[in-house]
Write a protein that holds these residues in place. Sequence first.
Motif, PDB file in Angstrom:
ATOM      1  N   SER A 148       0.851  -1.192   0.000  1.00 52.66           N
ATOM      2  CA  SER A 148       0.000   0.000   0.000  1.00 52.66           C
ATOM      3  C   SER A 148       0.884   1.238   0.000  1.00 52.66           C
ATOM      4  CB  SER A 148      -0.919   0.006   1.233  1.00 52.66           C
ATOM      5  OG  SER A 148      -1.757  -1.124   1.252  1.00 52.66           O
ATOM      6  N   GLY A 149       0.909   1.969  -1.109  1.00 52.48           N
ATOM      7  CA  GLY A 149       1.785   3.124  -1.241  1.00 52.48           C
ATOM      8  C   GLY A 149       1.078   4.435  -0.959  1.00 52.48           C
ATOM      9  N   GLY A 150       1.852   5.497  -0.968  1.00 51.07           N
ATOM     10  CA  GLY A 150       1.303   6.832  -0.776  1.00 51.07           C
ATOM     11  C   GLY A 150       0.913   7.155   0.646  1.00 51.07           C
ATOM     12  N   LEU A 151       1.477   6.430   1.632  1.00 53.81           N
ATOM     13  CA  LEU A 151       1.102   6.653   3.028  1.00 53.81           C
ATOM     14  C   LEU A 151       2.109   7.560   3.718  1.00 53.81           C
ATOM     15  CD1 LEU A 151       0.138   3.039   4.160  1.00 53.81           C
ATOM     16  CD2 LEU A 151      -1.413   4.893   3.574  1.00 53.81           C
ATOM     17  N   LEU A 152       1.614   8.609   4.330  1.00 60.27           N
ATOM     18  CA  LEU A 152       2.450   9.394   5.217  1.00 60.27           C
ATOM     19  C   LEU A 152       2.419   8.763   6.605  1.00 60.27           C
ATOM     20  CD1 LEU A 152       1.678  13.041   4.066  1.00 60.27           C
ATOM     21  CD2 LEU A 152       3.448  11.462   3.294  1.00 60.27           C
ATOM     22  N   THR A 153       3.326   9.216   7.463  1.00 61.06           N
ATOM     23  CA  THR A 153       3.573   8.500   8.714  1.00 61.06           C
ATOM     24  C   THR A 153       2.323   8.308   9.564  1.00 61.06           C
ATOM     25  OG1 THR A 153       5.886   9.183   8.791  1.00 61.06           O
ATOM     26  CG2 THR A 153       4.869   8.569  10.883  1.00 61.06           C
ATOM     27  N   GLN A 154       1.527   9.365   9.761  1.00 55.85           N
ATOM     28  CA  GLN A 154       0.368   9.240  10.645  1.00 55.85           C
ATOM     29  C   GLN A 154      -0.663   8.276  10.082  1.00 55.85           C
ATOM     30  OE1 GLN A 154       0.258  10.588  13.813  1.00 55.85           O
ATOM     31  NE2 GLN A 154      -1.353   9.074  13.905  1.00 55.85           N
ATOM     32  N   ASP A 155      -0.871   8.309   8.757  1.00 52.95           N
ATOM     33  CA  ASP A 155      -1.798   7.356   8.128  1.00 52.95           C
ATOM     34  C   ASP A 155      -1.334   5.928   8.388  1.00 52.95           C
ATOM     35  OD1 ASP A 155      -3.315   9.425   7.047  1.00 52.95           O
ATOM     36  OD2 ASP A 155      -2.099   9.511   5.237  1.00 52.95           O
ATOM     37  N   ALA A 156      -0.030   5.705   8.224  1.00 57.32           N
ATOM     38  CA  ALA A 156       0.515   4.365   8.426  1.00 57.32           C
ATOM     39  C   ALA A 156       0.321   3.900   9.863  1.00 57.32           C
ATOM     40  CB  ALA A 156       1.991   4.346   8.059  1.00 57.32           C
ATOM     41  N   LEU A 157       0.569   4.782  10.819  1.00 57.44           N
ATOM     42  CA  LEU A 157       0.414   4.412  12.230  1.00 57.44           C
ATOM     43  C   LEU A 157      -1.030   4.048  12.544  1.00 57.44           C
ATOM     44  CD1 LEU A 157       2.645   7.128  13.949  1.00 57.44           C
ATOM     45  CD2 LEU A 157       3.264   4.776  13.344  1.00 57.44           C
ATOM     46  N   ASP A 158      -1.972   4.806  12.000  1.00 56.59           N
ATOM     47  CA  ASP A 158      -3.392   4.514  12.229  1.00 56.59           C
ATOM     48  C   ASP A 158      -3.756   3.133  11.680  1.00 56.59           C
ATOM     49  OD1 ASP A 158      -3.733   6.967  13.429  1.00 56.59           O
ATOM     50  OD2 ASP A 158      -4.534   7.948  11.637  1.00 56.59           O
ATOM     51  N   GLN A 159      -3.234   2.812  10.502  1.00 55.42           N
ATOM     52  CA  GLN A 159      -3.570   1.526   9.886  1.00 55.42           C
ATOM     53  C   GLN A 159      -2.883   0.358  10.587  1.00 55.42           C
ATOM     54  OE1 GLN A 159      -3.849   1.244   5.593  1.00 55.42           O
ATOM     55  NE2 GLN A 159      -3.920   3.464   5.409  1.00 55.42           N
ATOM     56  N   LEU A 160      -1.732   0.602  11.175  1.00 52.81           N
ATOM     57  CA  LEU A 160      -1.087  -0.443  11.971  1.00 52.81           C
ATOM     58  C   LEU A 160      -1.891  -0.712  13.245  1.00 52.81           C
ATOM     59  CD1 LEU A 160       2.644   0.660  11.650  1.00 52.81           C
ATOM     60  CD2 LEU A 160       1.659  -1.448  10.728  1.00 52.81           C
ATOM     61  N   ARG A 161      -2.420   0.351  13.831  1.00 52.78           N
ATOM     62  CA  ARG A 161      -3.202   0.178  15.066  1.00 52.78           C
ATOM     63  C   ARG A 161      -4.478  -0.616  14.807  1.00 52.78           C
ATOM     64  NH1 ARG A 161      -1.968   5.866  15.631  1.00 52.78           N
ATOM     65  NH2 ARG A 161      -0.332   6.201  17.193  1.00 52.78           N
ATOM     66  N   ASN A 162      -5.159  -0.341  13.682  1.00 49.46           N
ATOM     67  CA  ASN A 162      -6.436  -1.027  13.448  1.00 49.46           C
ATOM     68  C   ASN A 162      -6.291  -2.343  12.686  1.00 49.46           C
ATOM     69  OD1 ASN A 162      -6.313  -0.477  10.630  1.00 49.46           O
ATOM     70  ND2 ASN A 162      -7.476   1.423  10.848  1.00 49.46           N
ATOM     71  N   GLY A 163      -5.050  -2.720  12.360  1.00 51.20           N
ATOM     72  CA  GLY A 163      -4.836  -4.006  11.717  1.00 51.20           C
ATOM     73  C   GLY A 163      -4.946  -4.006  10.208  1.00 51.20           C
ATOM     74  N   SER A 164      -5.158  -2.838   9.588  1.00 48.85           N
ATOM     75  CA  SER A 164      -5.224  -2.785   8.128  1.00 48.85           C
ATOM     76  C   SER A 164      -3.862  -3.057   7.504  1.00 48.85           C
ATOM     77  CB  SER A 164      -5.726  -1.411   7.658  1.00 48.85           C
ATOM     78  OG  SER A 164      -7.010  -1.147   8.161  1.00 48.85           O
ATOM     79  N   LEU A 165      -2.794  -2.710   8.218  1.00 50.45           N
ATOM     80  CA  LEU A 165      -1.428  -2.994   7.788  1.00 50.45           C
ATOM     81  C   LEU A 165      -0.742  -3.880   8.819  1.00 50.45           C
ATOM     82  CD1 LEU A 165      -0.047   0.486   6.587  1.00 50.45           C
ATOM     83  CD2 LEU A 165      -0.691  -1.445   5.137  1.00 50.45           C
ATOM     84  N   ASP A 166       0.157  -4.735   8.338  1.00 53.10           N
ATOM     85  CA  ASP A 166       0.965  -5.550   9.242  1.00 53.10           C
ATOM     86  C   ASP A 166       2.295  -4.875   9.560  1.00 53.10           C
ATOM     87  OD1 ASP A 166      -0.762  -7.939   9.310  1.00 53.10           O
ATOM     88  OD2 ASP A 166      -0.277  -8.067   7.179  1.00 53.10           O
ATOM     89  N   LEU A 167       2.852  -4.193   8.562  1.00 53.54           N
ATOM     90  CA  LEU A 167       4.177  -3.603   8.675  1.00 53.54           C
ATOM     91  C   LEU A 167       4.196  -2.347   7.815  1.00 53.54           C
ATOM     92  CD1 LEU A 167       7.182  -4.169   9.668  1.00 53.54           C
ATOM     93  CD2 LEU A 167       7.539  -5.232   7.432  1.00 53.54           C
ATOM     94  N   SER A 168       4.914  -1.335   8.237  1.00 49.30           N
ATOM     95  CA  SER A 168       4.978  -0.130   7.409  1.00 49.30           C
ATOM     96  C   SER A 168       6.326   0.560   7.550  1.00 49.30           C
ATOM     97  CB  SER A 168       3.866   0.853   7.776  1.00 49.30           C
ATOM     98  OG  SER A 168       3.809   1.912   6.832  1.00 49.30           O
ATOM     99  N   PHE A 169       6.757   1.165   6.453  1.00 49.25           N
ATOM    100  CA  PHE A 169       7.916   2.050   6.460  1.00 49.25           C
ATOM    101  C   PHE A 169       7.429   3.425   6.909  1.00 49.25           C
ATOM    102  CE2 PHE A 169       9.100  -1.362   3.723  1.00 49.25           C
ATOM    103  CZ  PHE A 169      10.471  -1.505   3.879  1.00 49.25           C
ATOM    104  N   ILE A 170       8.125   4.032   7.853  1.00 47.17           N
ATOM    105  CA  ILE A 170       7.689   5.306   8.423  1.00 47.17           C
ATOM    106  C   ILE A 170       8.897   6.220   8.643  1.00 47.17           C
ATOM    107  CG2 ILE A 170       5.684   4.325   9.611  1.00 47.17           C
ATOM    108  CD1 ILE A 170       7.448   4.540  12.217  1.00 47.17           C
ATOM    109  N   GLY A 171       8.616   7.500   8.871  1.00 47.41           N
ATOM    110  CA  GLY A 171       9.639   8.423   9.339  1.00 47.41           C
ATOM    111  C   GLY A 171       9.711   8.374  10.851  1.00 47.41           C
TER     112      GLY A 171
END
Length: 321
Positions: A148-171
Amino acid sequence: MNRPAPGDSNGAGHHGNTAGRNNVELRQIEAFLAVAEELHFGRAAHRLRMAQSPLSQTVKKLEKSLGTDLFERNTRAVSLTTAGFAFLPHARKILEELDLARRAATADAGEVYGRLSIGFSGALNHKTLPPLTRALRSSYPHLDLTLSGGLLTQDALDQLRNGSLDLSFIGLPVDAPSLATRRIAVEPLGAAVPEDHPLAGRPQIALADLAADGFVTMPAAQGSTLREAVFSACTAAGFRPRVVQEVSDPYMALSLVAGGVGVSLVPDSMAGIMPGGTVFIALSGAAPLLASGIAWNPALISPALKLALELADSVLPTPPR
C-alpha cells in the motif's frame, strides 16, 4: 445451547436481545458476495449455479442473522446499503482467509503460507522497500504480499493500530507507544531546486540561502515526519519556510519543483531519481538528518509478520547512530 427459532431451519435462535444473530454460514457469505459484485440476483444466481429464489432466501437469512439489511431492492436495481458496504470487505476477507487456510493445510513441508500487508510512502522508500520485498518473494514465494503506497507517517500508524497494515515504512521519531519501531536509515537532507534556480549550479549551499523561496512540502494534517524535519531545519537556519504547495506524494513534490512552483528538502538518497528539470544540491555545514524505520503492532503479530521481521533484521539492519 440455542434452540432453533420457529420456522428457522438453520437453527439461528433467540438469545436475549440478539434474536436471529447467532449463526452466519459460509454459503450465506458467498451468496452475499455474488450479489454485491453483480448487483443483480439473476446474474449472481447464474454465477453460483443455483436458482434465484433460493439465493434470495439465503441472503435474507444472512440479513436476519446480522440484524440489518445489506441490500436496497426494487424492481429495477439492487444496491448495497451502508451496512452492506461496511460488511463487504470483511466478507471478502473471510473467504480469502479460508482459501489461504486450505492452501496452507495442503502445503508441502517447509512451504509457508500467509498474508502480509506492507505500507510505504513512495519514492522515499525506493532504496529500503525493494530489498525487503525481494527477500520475501525469494524466501517465501507462497506468501500473499500486498503493498500500500502513498502513506504518510500518521496514516501508516493509524492503519497499523487497526490491523489494516501488518508492517509499514515510516519516518522517525513517532509518538506511538502501542506500536513497535526500528530505525533502518538516517540520511542527510539536501535541497531540490528547479534547474533554472539562481543557486542550481552550486555544489553546496547553506539552507539559509533558500529563505526567500517558496517551499513545496507534505501536508501538515497528515503527520509527515519529513515535513517536521524540514520545518525544524529551517527554524534552526533562522527562518520559517513559506509553504506555496502541499502534496502527499514525495515524487510529485519534486515534479512541482521541476515546474518552478518552489523548492523542497529531500533525503540525499533521492538525488539519483530526481525528475528532469530538478537539481539536487547538498547543504553545507551540519546538514539536517531524516531518520526512517519500520513499524508494526506487537499485539497483532502473525506468523507471516514474524518471518518478515526476521528477514528485515538481515536485509535492513539498524544503522549506527
